[in-house]
Design a protein around this motif. Sequence first.
Motif, mmCIF file in Angstrom:
data_model
loop_
_atom_site.group_PDB
_atom_site.id
_atom_site.type_symbol
_atom_site.label_atom_id
_atom_site.label_comp_id
_atom_site.label_asym_id
_atom_site.label_seq_id
_atom_site.Cartn_x
_atom_site.Cartn_y
_atom_site.Cartn_z
ATOM 1 N N ILE A 170 12.014 -3.830 0.166
ATOM 2 C CA ILE A 170 12.408 -2.417 0.175
ATOM 3 C C ILE A 170 11.334 -1.674 0.962
ATOM 4 C CG2 ILE A 170 12.964 -0.386 -1.206
ATOM 5 C CD1 ILE A 170 13.230 -2.303 -3.652
ATOM 6 N N SER A 171 11.730 -1.078 2.083
ATOM 7 C CA SER A 171 10.762 -0.340 2.894
ATOM 8 C C SER A 171 11.431 0.883 3.487
ATOM 9 C CB SER A 171 10.209 -1.222 4.010
ATOM 10 O OG SER A 171 9.353 -0.451 4.838
ATOM 11 N N ALA A 206 0.813 -1.220 0.000
ATOM 12 C CA ALA A 206 0.000 0.000 0.000
ATOM 13 C C ALA A 206 0.847 1.270 0.000
ATOM 14 C CB ALA A 206 -0.927 -0.010 1.213
ATOM 15 N N GLY A 207 2.122 1.153 0.402
ATOM 16 C CA GLY A 207 2.997 2.331 0.434
ATOM 17 C C GLY A 207 3.090 3.040 -0.913
ATOM 18 N N ASP A 253 10.561 1.961 6.327
ATOM 19 C CA ASP A 253 10.437 1.817 7.774
ATOM 20 C C ASP A 253 11.463 0.809 8.320
ATOM 21 O OD1 ASP A 253 9.719 1.455 10.358
ATOM 22 O OD2 ASP A 253 7.621 0.919 9.967
ATOM 23 N N VAL A 276 -1.412 -11.759 -1.937
ATOM 24 C CA VAL A 276 -0.606 -12.820 -1.319
ATOM 25 C C VAL A 276 -0.857 -12.788 0.188
ATOM 26 C CG1 VAL A 276 1.776 -13.503 -0.798
ATOM 27 C CG2 VAL A 276 1.182 -12.722 -3.099
ATOM 28 N N GLY A 277 -1.015 -13.925 0.806
ATOM 29 C CA GLY A 277 -1.140 -13.930 2.270
ATOM 30 C C GLY A 277 -2.197 -14.870 2.784
ATOM 31 N N GLN A 278 -2.537 -14.656 4.041
ATOM 32 C CA GLN A 278 -3.465 -15.544 4.749
ATOM 33 C C GLN A 278 -4.794 -15.683 4.021
ATOM 34 O OE1 GLN A 278 -3.924 -14.418 8.840
ATOM 35 N NE2 GLN A 278 -5.923 -15.352 9.006
ATOM 36 N N GLU A 309 3.587 -7.565 7.454
ATOM 37 C CA GLU A 309 2.849 -8.084 8.620
ATOM 38 C C GLU A 309 2.590 -9.579 8.444
ATOM 39 O OE1 GLU A 309 -0.639 -5.932 9.808
ATOM 40 O OE2 GLU A 309 0.444 -4.029 9.686
ATOM 41 N N GLY A 367 -5.096 -14.636 0.878
ATOM 42 C CA GLY A 367 -4.747 -14.558 -0.540
ATOM 43 C C GLY A 367 -4.067 -15.846 -0.949
ATOM 44 N N CYS A 400 7.301 -1.392 -0.652
ATOM 45 C CA CYS A 400 6.274 -0.547 -0.028
ATOM 46 C C CYS A 400 5.251 -1.370 0.745
ATOM 47 C CB CYS A 400 5.560 0.309 -1.062
ATOM 48 S SG CYS A 400 6.618 1.500 -1.870
ATOM 49 N N CYS A 401 5.711 -2.413 1.367
ATOM 50 C CA CYS A 401 4.815 -3.306 2.104
ATOM 51 C C CYS A 401 5.429 -3.480 3.492
ATOM 52 C CB CYS A 401 4.712 -4.632 1.357
ATOM 53 S SG CYS A 401 3.962 -5.952 2.285
ATOM 54 N N LYS A 404 -2.853 -7.067 0.913
ATOM 55 C CA LYS A 404 -4.312 -6.915 0.981
ATOM 56 C C LYS A 404 -4.697 -5.444 1.002
ATOM 57 C CE LYS A 404 -8.140 -8.272 4.030
ATOM 58 N NZ LYS A 404 -9.144 -8.029 3.017
ATOM 59 N N SER A 405 -3.915 -4.648 1.738
ATOM 60 C CA SER A 405 -4.249 -3.230 1.848
ATOM 61 C C SER A 405 -4.255 -2.564 0.481
ATOM 62 C CB SER A 405 -3.251 -2.510 2.752
ATOM 63 O OG SER A 405 -3.392 -2.965 4.061
ATOM 64 N N ALA A 438 11.339 3.081 -2.375
ATOM 65 C CA ALA A 438 11.122 2.130 -3.477
ATOM 66 C C ALA A 438 10.952 2.844 -4.814
ATOM 67 C CB ALA A 438 9.904 1.261 -3.181
ATOM 68 N N PRO A 443 -0.008 -11.640 8.588
ATOM 69 C CA PRO A 443 -1.022 -12.187 7.659
ATOM 70 C C PRO A 443 -0.609 -12.062 6.194
ATOM 71 C CG PRO A 443 -2.033 -10.757 9.297
ATOM 72 C CD PRO A 443 -0.554 -10.561 9.432
HETATM 73 C C1 LIG Z 1 -7.806 -11.864 9.175
HETATM 74 C C2 LIG Z 1 -6.795 -11.050 8.378
HETATM 75 C C3 LIG Z 1 -6.362 -11.560 7.164
HETATM 76 C C4 LIG Z 1 -5.442 -10.845 6.413
HETATM 77 N N1 LIG Z 1 -4.999 -11.356 5.236
HETATM 78 C C5 LIG Z 1 -4.053 -10.694 4.517
HETATM 79 C C6 LIG Z 1 -3.525 -11.220 3.314
HETATM 80 O O1 LIG Z 1 -3.917 -12.294 2.844
HETATM 81 N N2 LIG Z 1 -2.574 -10.509 2.659
HETATM 82 C C7 LIG Z 1 -2.133 -9.283 3.099
HETATM 83 O O2 LIG Z 1 -1.282 -8.675 2.445
HETATM 84 N N3 LIG Z 1 -2.628 -8.772 4.245
HETATM 85 C C8 LIG Z 1 -3.573 -9.430 4.954
HETATM 86 N N4 LIG Z 1 -4.069 -8.865 6.087
HETATM 87 C C9 LIG Z 1 -3.701 -7.474 6.405
HETATM 88 C C10 LIG Z 1 -2.327 -7.325 7.016
HETATM 89 O O3 LIG Z 1 -2.391 -7.544 8.397
HETATM 90 C C11 LIG Z 1 -1.779 -5.897 6.749
HETATM 91 O O4 LIG Z 1 -2.752 -4.963 7.163
HETATM 92 C C12 LIG Z 1 -1.443 -5.636 5.285
HETATM 93 O O5 LIG Z 1 -0.600 -6.652 4.799
HETATM 94 C C13 LIG Z 1 -0.712 -4.294 5.203
HETATM 95 O O6 LIG Z 1 -0.443 -3.993 3.857
HETATM 96 P P1 LIG Z 1 0.809 -3.111 3.486
HETATM 97 O O7 LIG Z 1 2.018 -3.602 4.199
HETATM 98 O O8 LIG Z 1 0.866 -3.040 1.985
HETATM 99 O O9 LIG Z 1 0.357 -1.635 3.974
HETATM 100 P P2 LIG Z 1 0.876 -0.735 5.172
HETATM 101 O O10 LIG Z 1 0.793 -1.439 6.468
HETATM 102 O O11 LIG Z 1 0.149 0.544 5.002
HETATM 103 O O12 LIG Z 1 2.426 -0.537 4.887
HETATM 104 C C14 LIG Z 1 2.908 0.278 3.857
HETATM 105 C C15 LIG Z 1 4.412 0.284 3.973
HETATM 106 O O13 LIG Z 1 4.943 0.984 2.848
HETATM 107 C C16 LIG Z 1 6.120 1.669 3.324
HETATM 108 N N5 LIG Z 1 6.389 2.723 2.341
HETATM 109 C C17 LIG Z 1 5.661 3.846 2.054
HETATM 110 N N6 LIG Z 1 6.258 4.548 1.075
HETATM 111 C C18 LIG Z 1 7.380 3.874 0.743
HETATM 112 C C19 LIG Z 1 8.412 4.093 -0.199
HETATM 113 N N7 LIG Z 1 8.428 5.174 -0.992
HETATM 114 N N8 LIG Z 1 9.414 3.205 -0.284
HETATM 115 C C20 LIG Z 1 9.441 2.105 0.522
HETATM 116 N N9 LIG Z 1 8.482 1.831 1.444
HETATM 117 C C21 LIG Z 1 7.467 2.725 1.538
HETATM 118 C C22 LIG Z 1 5.710 2.176 4.706
HETATM 119 O O14 LIG Z 1 6.873 2.481 5.466
HETATM 120 C C23 LIG Z 1 4.934 0.978 5.241
HETATM 121 O O15 LIG Z 1 5.812 0.119 5.910
HETATM 122 C C24 LIG Z 1 -4.975 -9.574 6.870
HETATM 123 C C25 LIG Z 1 -5.427 -9.099 8.101
HETATM 124 C C26 LIG Z 1 -6.319 -9.822 8.839
HETATM 125 C C27 LIG Z 1 -6.778 -9.266 10.160
#
Ligand SMILES: Cc1cc2nc3c(=O)[nH]c(=O)nc-3n(C[C@H](O)[C@H](O)[C@H](O)COP(=O)(O)OP(=O)(O)OC[C@H]3O[C@@H](n4cnc5c(N)ncnc54)[C@H](O)[C@@H]3O)c2cc1C
Length: 342
Positions: free
Chosen positions: A306-307, A212-213, A309, A270-272, A290, A274, A286-287, A247-248, A327, A292
Amino acid sequence: METILVLTHVDETGSALTKASLEAVTAGVELARQLSATLTIGILGVDATAAAGAVAATGARLLAVSGEAFAQPRYATDAAGCEALCRAAQASIVLAPGSSRFTRVAAGVAHRLGGFIDTHITALSSNDGVGATRWFYRQRVEATISRDARPWFLLLDAGTHAPFAGESGAAQVEAVAVTLPTVRTTVEGLRSPMRDAQTIRPDARLLFVAGAGWTKKQPDGQIHVAEAGELILAFLRLSGASLGSSKSLADQKAEGEQSVLPFLTHMNQVGQTGSTPRHAKGLSTCCHGEEPHVVGWRFIGERRAISLDPNCGWTRGKADVVYIADAFQVMAKVNALLEARS
Ligand SMILES: Cc1cc2nc3c(=O)[nH]c(=O)nc-3n(C[C@H](O)[C@H](O)[C@H](O)COP(=O)(O)OP(=O)(O)OC[C@H]3O[C@@H](n4cnc5c(N)ncnc54)[C@H](O)[C@@H]3O)c2cc1C
């Protein structure tokens, strides 16, 4: 004493075995050796005899079901063809690739033979009889199954065995006759998405995951979704990687029902909740990493992320290498290097 049949089918050329079929052949050769069992390979396809040369080096008995009726996957004809191969082989264990073509018919064929079927098999063993390993509860629990029922059909997950790569040679193939049922389904042609639109590539060496980043405000206070989309698509084009998503990101919708990054769907997730793809390497961008999400990386050989954070989940032992970097900048540089090389 077990007798083993490996069911295989040809690819879109009509005269070569699919990679997943060759993987099943490797599994069959290994299991037959462990059990000192006889091995038969059954081939289904428009020109199955031509495909047999690739497995001549196994020394197995080769059976083929050929003809125009098998030019296209279709339940009625494929089930009849596989049934004929199974009856000719009289096997107690039937191994087959878990391809869409065979997944569709294998349970029906097992039923016609009075047998039993298990799917998503990742490994075979031969201690105290045949054991078949598969994962349960979204890849968290691994179990080894054994059964007394015969014939026992086992559909193998792709990527779990090396494709058989023996020397091609002249093969002695026995043609198996099939009594075809009334065919009601005519295949008029194939429509497939443009290569660029096909972002899920199970055979790719690399999984590229977008998080989602990519759609979040960046250090300049702005979001750069269009640029993110261009960078991701350029990398996929230049590297041939398969695209995964957190997922986000997959959940995000712009106006209407279109995804913010229009080439992403929940099929990429991809994930729990997915998918759990198999690739030699994975690069997460940009992920947050976590649990799941990362649970879907179980079968990725080497993990990099690549993050921005330094405290993200990847840095806490979930990745082999983490680049604490932007990223957008890293992928622009990587794309430029790949462009220069190509
Ligand atoms: C029951 C359940 C099931 C779930 N199943 C799944 C699943 O199957 N798959 C899944 O993915 N999630 C699943 N989730 C959700 C999961 O817990 C996280 O909420 C999700 O993976 C977060 O997505 P993210 O890391 O892309 O987004 P965020 O948590 O918003 O992270 C974004 C990241 O991008 C970084 N970023 C931003 N800009 C940049 C940049 N320019 N360069 C580098 N890094 C950058 C930030 O520092 C941050 O670390 C589930 C949750 C629950 C409760």
